[in-house]
Design a protein around this motif. Structure first.
Motif, PDB file in Angstrom:
ATOM      1  N   ASP A   1       4.140  52.933  28.404  1.00 45.56           N
ATOM      2  CA  ASP A   1       5.181  52.324  28.533  1.00 45.56           C
ATOM      3  C   ASP A   1       5.302  51.298  29.537  1.00 45.56           C
ATOM      4  OD1 ASP A   1       5.120  53.826  30.957  1.00 45.56           O
ATOM      5  OD2 ASP A   1       7.023  54.633  30.640  1.00 45.56           O
TER       6      ASP A   1
ATOM      7  N   SER B   1       6.695  51.076  32.364  1.00 46.66           N
ATOM      8  CA  SER B   1       6.452  51.286  33.781  1.00 46.66           C
ATOM      9  C   SER B   1       5.118  51.762  34.262  1.00 46.66           C
ATOM     10  CB  SER B   1       7.383  52.607  34.188  1.00 46.66           C
ATOM     11  OG  SER B   1       7.055  53.744  33.368  1.00 46.66           O
TER      12      SER B   1
ATOM     13  N   HIS C   1       3.775  56.357  31.747  1.00 48.83           N
ATOM     14  CA  HIS C   1       3.960  57.350  30.484  1.00 48.83           C
ATOM     15  C   HIS C   1       2.806  56.685  29.643  1.00 48.83           C
ATOM     16  CE1 HIS C   1       7.372  59.101  31.978  1.00 48.83           C
ATOM     17  NE2 HIS C   1       7.268  60.151  31.427  1.00 48.83           N
TER      18      HIS C   1
ATOM     19  N   GLU D   1       1.683  62.104  31.336  1.00 50.81           N
ATOM     20  CA  GLU D   1       2.384  61.583  32.278  1.00 50.81           C
ATOM     21  C   GLU D   1       1.585  61.425  33.650  1.00 50.81           C
ATOM     22  OE1 GLU D   1       6.576  62.964  33.949  1.00 50.81           O
ATOM     23  OE2 GLU D   1       5.151  64.595  33.753  1.00 50.81           O
TER      24      GLU D   1
ATOM     25  N   TRP E   1       6.737  52.470  22.840  1.00 45.85           N
ATOM     26  CA  TRP E   1       7.923  52.994  23.553  1.00 45.85           C
ATOM     27  C   TRP E   1       9.148  52.388  23.507  1.00 45.85           C
ATOM     28  CZ3 TRP E   1       7.009  57.408  25.988  1.00 45.85           C
ATOM     29  CH2 TRP E   1       5.966  58.004  26.314  1.00 45.85           C
TER      30      TRP E   1
ATOM     31  N   GLN F   1      13.567  51.960  25.470  1.00 44.00           N
ATOM     32  CA  GLN F   1      14.055  52.302  26.482  1.00 44.00           C
ATOM     33  C   GLN F   1      14.525  53.724  26.766  1.00 44.00           C
ATOM     34  OE1 GLN F   1      17.653  49.622  26.509  1.00 44.00           O
ATOM     35  NE2 GLN F   1      16.267  47.861  26.786  1.00 44.00           N
ATOM     36  N   THR F   2      14.298  54.281  27.930  1.00 47.33           N
ATOM     37  CA  THR F   2      14.416  55.471  28.514  1.00 47.33           C
ATOM     38  C   THR F   2      16.064  55.713  28.586  1.00 47.33           C
ATOM     39  OG1 THR F   2      13.911  55.078  30.629  1.00 47.33           O
ATOM     40  CG2 THR F   2      12.231  55.851  29.417  1.00 47.33           C
TER      41      THR F   2
ATOM     42  N   VAL G   1      12.565  60.351  26.945  1.00 48.97           N
ATOM     43  CA  VAL G   1      11.842  59.147  26.584  1.00 48.97           C
ATOM     44  C   VAL G   1      11.959  58.825  25.007  1.00 48.97           C
ATOM     45  CG1 VAL G   1      10.358  59.308  28.537  1.00 48.97           C
ATOM     46  CG2 VAL G   1       9.791  60.547  26.486  1.00 48.97           C
TER      47      VAL G   1
ATOM     48  N   LEU H   1      10.459  56.789  21.454  1.00 48.83           N
ATOM     49  CA  LEU H   1       9.418  55.710  21.132  1.00 48.83           C
ATOM     50  C   LEU H   1       9.717  55.979  19.351  1.00 48.83           C
ATOM     51  CD1 LEU H   1       7.144  58.256  19.965  1.00 48.83           C
ATOM     52  CD2 LEU H   1       6.634  58.681  22.500  1.00 48.83           C
TER      53      LEU H   1
ATOM     54  N   LYS I   1      13.067  61.430  20.189  1.00 50.76           N
ATOM     55  CA  LYS I   1      13.301  61.499  21.493  1.00 50.76           C
ATOM     56  C   LYS I   1      12.716  62.597  22.044  1.00 50.76           C
ATOM     57  CE  LYS I   1      17.463  62.780  24.124  1.00 50.76           C
ATOM     58  NZ  LYS I   1      19.032  63.251  23.914  1.00 50.76           N
TER      59      LYS I   1
ATOM     60  N   GLN J   1      12.599  65.282  25.382  1.00 50.67           N
ATOM     61  CA  GLN J   1      13.392  65.576  26.612  1.00 50.67           C
ATOM     62  C   GLN J   1      13.182  66.695  26.931  1.00 50.67           C
ATOM     63  OE1 GLN J   1      17.798  65.437  25.778  1.00 50.67           O
ATOM     64  NE2 GLN J   1      18.165  64.780  27.876  1.00 50.67           N
TER      65      GLN J   1
END
Length: 526
Positions: A49, A51, A54, A68, A125, A127-128, A133, A135, A147, A149
Motif C-alpha cells: 500500500d 504507506s 501493509h 502488516e 490498494w 484509500q483507508t 483497509v 483493496l 473492506k 476491518q
C-alpha cells in the motif's frame, strides 16, 4: 528535480550512490526440501500500500493474503521520528501475517462455454478510512472491492443462573412477576376471565419452566473481517490484465486485450469505455493492450502498453474515447539492434514476440515510466518520446535459446517490474528465481543479481559493461548489460527455466523488496 524520481537529477559531485548490499529479511510459506507445490498456492500478485505498512498477495487459488508491518509499532513513535533518529538505516523490516480471505471462486461462462479460473491477476490498494483497509482484486473477468476491518467479538464466559436450578411446577420466577396480577390486552382493558384461562391452551412441561438465563460477557476478542462491498462484472470480453486506481480516490481503470474501461468505485453496474483498439475485422488485429496504469498525481493522465513494444500516454480531457493518444513511446533503436544480432531466419519472428511489453510502472512523481519486455527493462522520460533514456538487459544469455523458449512457451512469460521510492533504482525478475536490481542515477553501474532464497547473494555475476550507442542525432543510449554468459551462473549451476520470478514489489519509501518464488514470499532489505 522531483523528489521521487532521482534519475532526473544531475550527477552530484560525489558521484552516483554506492550499490546496495541486500540482506534477507523474512520468508512466508517456505517450501521444505522435496515438497511439491500445489498449483493453487502459487503467488500471482504482490502489492504494497502507499504507506508501506501493509502488503497483499494473491494466488492462483483466488485467495488474498494480507501482511502488516510490525517493527515500527514495536519501537513506538512515528515513522518521521524514527527517521530523524537515523533508526531506519539499521531497521530490520518485519511483517506478520494479518489475515486472508477467498476473493474469487472458479466460474463457468455458459454463454461462451468458457471456464473462468479463480487466479488473482492484480491487487490494488485503495484509500483507508475509519481504521479499515480497502483493496481491489481481479481475476480474468470480475473485479471485487473489499473492506477489511477489525471487529470486536464478545465472548460469553458464564451464565447468570445455574441451569440445574429450575423453577418447579409451573411457578413463574420473580423476574417475570408483575405487581398487577390481572393481565391486560393491547387496548388496556382487563379481560373478565382470570389469568388461569391460559391453562386451557397451554400445558407446562414436566419439571416446570426454568428461570430466564442471561449470558455474562466478560471479555472481547478482536477479529479481522473481510467483506466484499462491490462486484464489478460483465464489462470485459477478454481477460483483464490490469487494474489501476486514480489519484482522485474515486475512479479506477480496468484493461483487457482490446479495451480499457473507467469505473467509479461507488457504481458497480456501469463503466465507460475509454480506449478501444478492436478493429472492425478481427483479422486486421495487429496489437493488443498488455498493461495500463494511471499517473500517480495527474488524475486525467494514464498510460497503456502494447504487444508491439510501445506504450501510449493519453489525456482523458481530450475526448471521451481516448483512442487518439497524446504521445506514443517506442524504441526506434530496437529494430536496428535485432537486425545486427539476430540470425536472418528468425529476426522478424522473435523480434515482435520479445518486444511485447508485459508491465509498465510510473515513478513516484510521474516523470518517468519503467517498462519491461521479455529481454530488457527500459526507463522512459514522459517528456521525451524518441526512445528510452536507459535500457537494462536482464538476461541477455537467453538470446541464443529463443527457439527453445518458444517451444516450451516460456517466451510468453510476463515479468513485472518496479521502481524504488527515491527513483534511484529499478528491479525485475528472471529465471532460476533470480531478480535483478539496477541503478538508474547518472553514472551508476549498479547491476546486482539476487536469488529468492535465504542467501540472496549466493549467485554473483561480474559487474556488466556499459557500452553507449547513439542513433543519428538522438540522445545517447545507455545500455547496461546483465549476465553475459551461456546459461550457467557463477557457481556453475544451470539456469532453471521452470522456476521464474514473475512478481515483485518495492516498498514505497524504503529499500525493501518483496518477491514471489512459486508459493513462497521472500522479503529483502538494504
Amino acid at each position: 528535480m522531483n523528489g521521487g524520481d532521482g534519475v532526473a537529477a544531475d550527477a552530484s559531485p560525489a558521484g552516483p550512490p554506492h550499490p546496495l548490499e541486500w540482506k534477507f529479511s523474512q520468508v512466508f510459506g517456505e517450501r521444505s526440501a522435496g515438497e511439491e507445490v500445489q498449483e493453487v498456492d502459487i503467488i500471482s500478485a504482490i502489492e504494497f500500500d502507499k504507506s508501506g505498512d501493509h502488503l497483499a498477495t494473491g494466488d492462483r487459488g483466488g485467495r488474498v493474503v494480507l501482511f502488516e508491518r510490525t517493527d515500527v509499532k514495536d519501537h513506538g513513535g512515528s515513522r518521521s521520528d524514527l527517521e530523524r533518529m537515523d533508526y531506519s538505516a539499521n531497521r530490520h523490516p518485519d511483517f506478520r501475517y494479518k489475515t486472508e480471505f477467498q476473493s474469487h471462486e472458479p466460474e463457468f461462462d455458459y454463454l461462451k462455454s468458457l471456464e473462468i479460473e479463480e487466479k488473482i491477476n492484480k491487487i490494488k490498494w485503495c484509500q483507508t478510512a475509519n481504521g479499515a483497509v480497502f483493496l481491489l482484486s481481479t481475476n480474468d473477468k470480475t473485479i471485487k472491492f473489499w473492506k477489511v476491518q477489525e471487529k470486536k467479538v464478545k465472548k460469553i464466559s458464564d451464565m447468570n443462573v445455574d441451569p440445574s436450578k429450575a423453577m418447579g411446577n409451573g411457578s413463574v420466577g420473580s423476574s417475570s412477576s408483575s405487581s398487577n396480577s390481572r393481565p391486560h390486552i393491547a387496548n388496556g382493558v382487563s379481560p373478565d376471565r382470570s389469568y388461569s384461562y391460559l391453562s386451557n391452551d397451554f400445558s407446562f412441561p414436566p419439571g416446570g419452566i426454568p428461570s430466564l438465563r442471561l449470558p455474562s460477557v466478560t471479555s472481547h476478542e478482536t477479529s479481522l473481517m473481510a467483506r466484499c462491498r462491490r462486484v464489478y462484472a460483465h464489462a470485459h470480453d477478454y481477460h483483464i490484465n490490469s487494474i489501476s486506481n486514480n489519484s482522485d480516490g474515486e475512479t479506477f481503470i480496468s484493461a483487457d486485450d482490446l479495451r480499457i474501461n473507467l469505473w467509479n468505485l461507488e457504481i458497480c453496474n456501469q463503466s465507460f469505455n475509454i480506449v478501444d483498439v478492436k478493429p472492425a475485422n478481427m483479422e486486421d488485429l495487429t496489437e493488443v493492450i498488455t498493461s495500463a496504469e494511471f499517473h500517480p498525481t495527474h488524475c486525467n493522465t494514464l498510460a497503456y502498453s502494447s504487444s508491439k513494444g510501445s506504450f501510449r500516454l493519453v489525456d482523458l480531457r481530450q475526448s471521451a474515447l481516448c483512442d487518439s493518444h497524446a504521445k506514443i513511446f517506442t524504441d526506434k533503436y530496437v529494430l536496428y539492434r535485432f537486425e545486427e544480432q539476430e540470425p536472418a531466419g528468425s529476426r522478424s519472428f522473435f523480434t515482435e514476440i520479445i518486444a511485447s511489453i508485459s508491465d509498465i510502472k510510473f515513478g513516484k512523481e510521474g516523470r518517468y515510466i519503467l517498462s519491461r519486455d521479455y529481454m530488457t527493462l527500459k526507463l522512459w522520460d514522459i517528456n521525451m518520446d524518441s526512445g528510452p533514456v536507459s535500457t537494462f538487459q536482464v538476461h541477455e544469455y537467453l538470446r541464443p535459446k529463443l527457439c527453445d523458449l518458444y517451444e516450451n512457451d516460456s517466451i510468453f512469460d510476463k515479468f513485472e517490474c518496479c521502481l524504488s521510492g527515491d527513483g534511484l533504482r529499478v528491479a525485475t525478475g528472471s529465471y532460476s528465481n533470480l531478480f535483478r536490481v539496477f541503478g538508474c542515477s547518472p553514472g551508476s553501474t549498479e547491476a546486482t543479481t539476487l536469488e529468492a532464497s535465504k542467501n540472496p547473494m549466493r549467485r554473483q555475476v561480474p559487474t556488466p559493461s556499459r557500452p553507449s550507442r547513439s542513433l543519428g542525432n538522438s540522445i545517447t543510449r545507455v545500455v547496461r548489460r546483465g549476465a553475459e554468459n551461456t546459461g550457467v551462473d557463477a557457481n556453475g549451476n544451470s539456469f532453471d527455466f521452470t522456476t521464474k520470478l514473475l512478481h515483485l514489489a518495492w516498498h514505497p519509501s524504503e529499500n525493501s523488496i518483496a518477491c514471489a518464488a512459486a508459493n513462497s514470499l521472500y522479503m529483502y532489505y538494504a
